[in-house]
Structures are given as C-alpha cells and as structure tokens.
Design a protein around this motif. Structure first.
Motif, PDB file in Angstrom:
ATOM      1  N   VAL A   1       0.834  -1.188   0.000  1.00 47.53           N
ATOM      2  CA  VAL A   1       0.000   0.000   0.000  1.00 47.53           C
ATOM      3  C   VAL A   1       0.872   1.243   0.000  1.00 47.53           C
ATOM      4  N   PRO A   2       0.746   2.095  -1.010  1.00 46.50           N
ATOM      5  CA  PRO A   2       1.547   3.309  -1.046  1.00 46.50           C
ATOM      6  C   PRO A   2       0.987   4.349  -0.105  1.00 46.50           C
ATOM      7  N   GLY A   3       1.649   5.478  -0.084  1.00 40.76           N
ATOM      8  CA  GLY A   3       1.119   6.555   0.745  1.00 40.76           C
ATOM      9  C   GLY A   3       2.144   7.013   1.742  1.00 40.76           C
ATOM     10  N   PRO A   4       1.897   8.110   2.403  1.00 42.40           N
ATOM     11  CA  PRO A   4       2.849   8.652   3.355  1.00 42.40           C
ATOM     12  C   PRO A   4       3.005   7.767   4.564  1.00 42.40           C
ATOM     13  N   ASP A   5       4.169   7.906   5.203  1.00 35.07           N
ATOM     14  CA  ASP A   5       4.445   7.130   6.395  1.00 35.07           C
ATOM     15  C   ASP A   5       3.667   7.698   7.576  1.00 35.07           C
ATOM     16  N   GLY A   6       3.662   6.928   8.664  1.00 35.17           N
ATOM     17  CA  GLY A   6       3.003   7.387   9.866  1.00 35.17           C
ATOM     18  C   GLY A   6       1.716   6.621  10.119  1.00 35.17           C
ATOM     19  N   ALA A   7       1.444   6.365  11.402  1.00 36.24           N
ATOM     20  CA  ALA A   7       0.270   5.581  11.771  1.00 36.24           C
ATOM     21  C   ALA A   7      -1.015   6.268  11.338  1.00 36.24           C
ATOM     22  N   ALA A   8      -1.078   7.597  11.510  1.00 34.02           N
ATOM     23  CA  ALA A   8      -2.297   8.322  11.149  1.00 34.02           C
ATOM     24  C   ALA A   8      -2.554   8.240   9.650  1.00 34.02           C
ATOM     25  N   SER A   9      -1.499   8.355   8.852  1.00 39.70           N
ATOM     26  CA  SER A   9      -1.660   8.287   7.399  1.00 39.70           C
ATOM     27  C   SER A   9      -2.088   6.893   6.963  1.00 39.70           C
ATOM     28  N   ARG A  10      -1.503   5.847   7.569  1.00 41.71           N
ATOM     29  CA  ARG A  10      -1.884   4.479   7.230  1.00 41.71           C
ATOM     30  C   ARG A  10      -3.324   4.203   7.635  1.00 41.71           C
ATOM     31  N   LEU A  11      -3.739   4.734   8.781  1.00 40.98           N
ATOM     32  CA  LEU A  11      -5.121   4.551   9.215  1.00 40.98           C
ATOM     33  C   LEU A  11      -6.081   5.231   8.250  1.00 40.98           C
ATOM     34  N   GLY A  12      -5.728   6.451   7.820  1.00 43.71           N
ATOM     35  CA  GLY A  12      -6.571   7.160   6.858  1.00 43.71           C
ATOM     36  C   GLY A  12      -6.676   6.411   5.542  1.00 43.71           C
ATOM     37  N   TRP A  13      -5.541   5.837   5.090  1.00 43.44           N
ATOM     38  CA  TRP A  13      -5.559   5.053   3.861  1.00 43.44           C
ATOM     39  C   TRP A  13      -6.455   3.829   4.020  1.00 43.44           C
ATOM     40  N   ALA A  14      -6.347   3.169   5.170  1.00 45.00           N
ATOM     41  CA  ALA A  14      -7.159   1.975   5.412  1.00 45.00           C
ATOM     42  C   ALA A  14      -8.645   2.316   5.447  1.00 45.00           C
ATOM     43  N   LEU A  15      -8.985   3.439   6.086  1.00 42.94           N
ATOM     44  CA  LEU A  15     -10.390   3.845   6.145  1.00 42.94           C
ATOM     45  C   LEU A  15     -10.923   4.196   4.764  1.00 42.94           C
ATOM     46  N   ALA A  16     -10.098   4.866   3.964  1.00 43.90           N
ATOM     47  CA  ALA A  16     -10.528   5.228   2.612  1.00 43.90           C
ATOM     48  C   ALA A  16     -10.777   3.986   1.759  1.00 43.90           C
ATOM     49  N   ASP A  17      -9.877   3.014   1.839  1.00 43.46           N
ATOM     50  CA  ASP A  17     -10.054   1.775   1.079  1.00 43.46           C
ATOM     51  C   ASP A  17     -11.279   1.010   1.561  1.00 43.46           C
ATOM     52  N   SER A  18     -11.468   0.967   2.872  1.00 43.43           N
ATOM     53  CA  SER A  18     -12.614   0.242   3.420  1.00 43.43           C
ATOM     54  C   SER A  18     -13.925   0.897   3.003  1.00 43.43           C
ATOM     55  N   TRP A  19     -13.952   2.231   2.985  1.00 44.67           N
ATOM     56  CA  TRP A  19     -15.166   2.931   2.567  1.00 44.67           C
ATOM     57  C   TRP A  19     -15.441   2.691   1.083  1.00 44.67           C
ATOM     58  N   THR A  20     -14.387   2.610   0.272  1.00 47.73           N
ATOM     59  CA  THR A  20     -14.567   2.309  -1.149  1.00 47.73           C
ATOM     60  C   THR A  20     -15.196   0.926  -1.326  1.00 47.73           C
ATOM     61  N   MET A  21     -14.722  -0.046  -0.571  1.00 50.19           N
ATOM     62  CA  MET A  21     -15.284  -1.397  -0.641  1.00 50.19           C
ATOM     63  C   MET A  21     -16.717  -1.431  -0.109  1.00 50.19           C
ATOM     64  N   THR A  22     -16.986  -0.622   0.914  1.00 51.54           N
ATOM     65  CA  THR A  22     -18.349  -0.562   1.443  1.00 51.54           C
ATOM     66  C   THR A  22     -19.300   0.010   0.406  1.00 51.54           C
ATOM     67  N   ARG A  23     -18.878   1.080  -0.276  1.00 56.27           N
ATOM     68  CA  ARG A  23     -19.724   1.671  -1.320  1.00 56.27           C
ATOM     69  C   ARG A  23     -19.951   0.687  -2.462  1.00 56.27           C
ATOM     70  N   ARG A  24     -18.960  -0.116  -2.753  1.00 54.81           N
ATOM     71  CA  ARG A  24     -19.137  -1.151  -3.783  1.00 54.81           C
ATOM     72  C   ARG A  24     -20.244  -2.123  -3.387  1.00 54.81           C
ATOM     73  N   GLU A  25     -20.230  -2.554  -2.121  1.00 54.82           N
ATOM     74  CA  GLU A  25     -21.255  -3.496  -1.666  1.00 54.82           C
ATOM     75  C   GLU A  25     -22.632  -2.832  -1.646  1.00 54.82           C
ATOM     76  N   LEU A  26     -22.685  -1.585  -1.232  1.00 55.69           N
ATOM     77  CA  LEU A  26     -23.973  -0.876  -1.197  1.00 55.69           C
ATOM     78  C   LEU A  26     -24.524  -0.660  -2.603  1.00 55.69           C
ATOM     79  N   ALA A  27     -23.640  -0.480  -3.574  1.00 52.31           N
ATOM     80  CA  ALA A  27     -24.092  -0.306  -4.954  1.00 52.31           C
ATOM     81  C   ALA A  27     -24.807  -1.548  -5.465  1.00 52.31           C
ATOM     82  N   HIS A  28     -24.448  -2.713  -4.907  1.00 52.19           N
ATOM     83  CA  HIS A  28     -25.122  -3.946  -5.297  1.00 52.19           C
ATOM     84  C   HIS A  28     -26.598  -3.916  -4.906  1.00 52.19           C
ATOM     85  N   TRP A  29     -26.930  -3.182  -3.842  1.00 52.15           N
ATOM     86  CA  TRP A  29     -28.330  -3.096  -3.426  1.00 52.15           C
ATOM     87  C   TRP A  29     -29.184  -2.509  -4.548  1.00 52.15           C
ATOM     88  N   ALA A  30     -28.674  -1.455  -5.191  1.00 56.96           N
ATOM     89  CA  ALA A  30     -29.441  -0.812  -6.259  1.00 56.96           C
ATOM     90  C   ALA A  30     -29.582  -1.727  -7.476  1.00 56.96           C
TER      91      ALA A  30
END
Length: 276
Positions: A9-38
């Motif tokens: 996973v690319p991106g800036p170093d640091g725990a806060a930056s890695r957490l933000g990257w993880a949350l962004a990826d997780s939200w992208t996957m969540t939106r993918r699953e929610l799109a299946h509802w439609a």
C-alpha cells in the motif's frame, strides 16, 4: 495457483496516514457493496421480507410464545429479532463466494490497497443492512402489538446486543464462505444454520421442553441474546432460574466476543492465504 500478489500500500508514512488510507479503502469497498443493493433490489427485499413472514406466521398461525405469562407476542418478537440477526447470512456468503469464483478477490489483492479492506467493506455493508432489517422488524412487531417497557436506554442496549450477535455471526459466515469457495456450497451451509436457530428459546421457553433439551437450549448463544433482549425490553422471558437464564446479559456479551475471537482471525488468515 493464482499469479495475483498483494501490492504494498503506497502513501505517506506514519500511523495516522496508514489509518486514513485503510479507512478510505474500506469505505470504497463498502460503497461497492452498497451499490449492489441498487442493482439487486429483489434480493434486498427478500432479505427484509422473509423474517417478517416468519414473525407473522408464528404470531398468527403457529403460535410462538404460548404458555408464557402475558401477551405471547411480547415473548416472540424479541426472540425473532435475535433469530433475524443469525439468519440472512446467505447473502454475505453468496457475495463472498461469487467474488472468489469470478476472481474479483484476486484482482483486489493485486491493487495498491489495504488487504483487509475487502472484508471490512463486506462486513460494514452487512451491518448496515442488519440495522435496516432491525428497524423493519421492530416496526412490524409494534404493529402486531409488541411493546418495550424499560425506556430508551435499555432499548438501545438491547439493539446493541442484537447487532453484536450479528457481527459475530457475520464473521462465521465469511469464514465458511471462504472455506466453501463456491456459491453452490452455500446452500449446504445454510441447512446447518436452521437447527442452530430453532434449537433456542426464540419460539418456546426451555421450561416447556424435556430437561436435557432445555439445558442445551439455554446455553445456545442465540438464547442468551434473546433472553437478555427480553429483559432489557421489559418483556416476559419465561425464566427457569438456571444460571444461564439469570446471567443472560453476561452471556449475550461473552458468546459473541468468543465467536469473534475465534472466527475473525480465521477469516483474516484464510483471506491472506487465498492467492498464495
């Protein structure tokens, strides 16, 4: 053997930056699953309607909760809420096995994203659907005469226990789906879920059962949640005086935590090894 590998996973170093990257990826996957509802509205409606049909059937036809002091509906509805949290996992299991069969998981693993984001997105979407299902079931329960009596705080505590049970069962479903590997195997796994659901105090009190069976039923994780939810809602619980019944709220916390402690790491480990 798949050639897919997990890209760092690319991106800036640091725990806060890695957490933000993880949350962004997780939200992208969540939106993918929610799109299946439609795209699959029929499946969403079926998942919402099926537990409602069970509730109405046991309320007006089969007669769940009979023999309990007071209105049997007040015994039945909390139990059905607990049952709803355990059932309906086939949608999650089917989605996981379909992604495995189509190679979607391998493609995600080859992308520059947090590996666990796929599982987080799937679980987040499932929990959102569970909240909707709880709201629908609560509304129908209210329409057929069920009420809670202990105030908003206790009711929110009951909802929290129900969602905790769902979260635990969700990881069981994800692990079983990855073990099964194919959508056609989901049906076989579903057959095993029904006995667990009905071997509980959802529809009848353990006191109305043979002694050995009542003891087994009281220690069912779903029975613990159903009894605890009834207590929090102020509904009749058909108490038997046993340790499990007297400590239902404690067991309603311990059982899901134990299930999560076992199946969450198993699912994460299984996911990590899928393409190796």
């Amino acid at each position: 053997m798949s050639a897919a590998t997990t890209t760092a996973v690319p991106g800036p170093d640091g725990a806060a930056s890695r957490l933000g990257w993880a949350l962004a990826d997780s939200w992208t996957m969540t939106r993918r699953e929610l799109a299946h509802w439609a795209r699959q509205p029929v499946a969403v409606v079926v998942n919402l309607v099926f537990p409602v049909m069970l509730l109405l059937m046991f309320t007006y036809l089969v007669g769940g909760g009979r023999g309990v002091p007071g209105d049997p509906t007040e015994y039945l509805v909390p139990g059905m809420l607990a049952l709803t949290m355990a059932f309906g996992l086939e949608a999650t299991m089917l989605a996981v096995t379909q992604d495995l069969g189509k190679g979607v998981i391998d493609r995600f693993r080859s992308m520059p994203m947090v590996p666990g984001a796929v599982l987080v997105g799937r679980s987040a979407a499932d929990m959102l659907q569970s909240v909707v299902s709880l709201a629908v079931m609560t509304g129908v329960g209210y329409a057929v005469g069920w009420r809670w009596h202990n105030g908003a705080a206790a009711a929110l505590g009951a909802v929290g226990l129900l969602l905790l049970l769902r979260f635990a069962m969700l990881w069981v479903g994800i692990q079983l789906a990855m073990v099964a590997g194919r959508p056609e195997m989901v049906t076989a796994v579903q057959i095993l879920v029904w006995p667990v659901g009905f071997l509980s105090n959802v529809f009848a009190t353990p006191a109305s059962m043979p002694g050995w069976l009542g003891a087994v039923v009281e220690w069912n994780p779903m029975s613990a949640t159903a009894t605890a939810v009834r207590e929090l809602f102020g509904n009749p619980g058909g108490a038997t005086g046993s340790w499990a019944a007297e400590n239902a709220e404690l067991l309603a916390l311990l059982w899901p935590v134990a299930i999560i402690a076992v199946f969450f790491p198993l699912a994460v480990r299984k996911f990590a090894r899928l393409s190796r």
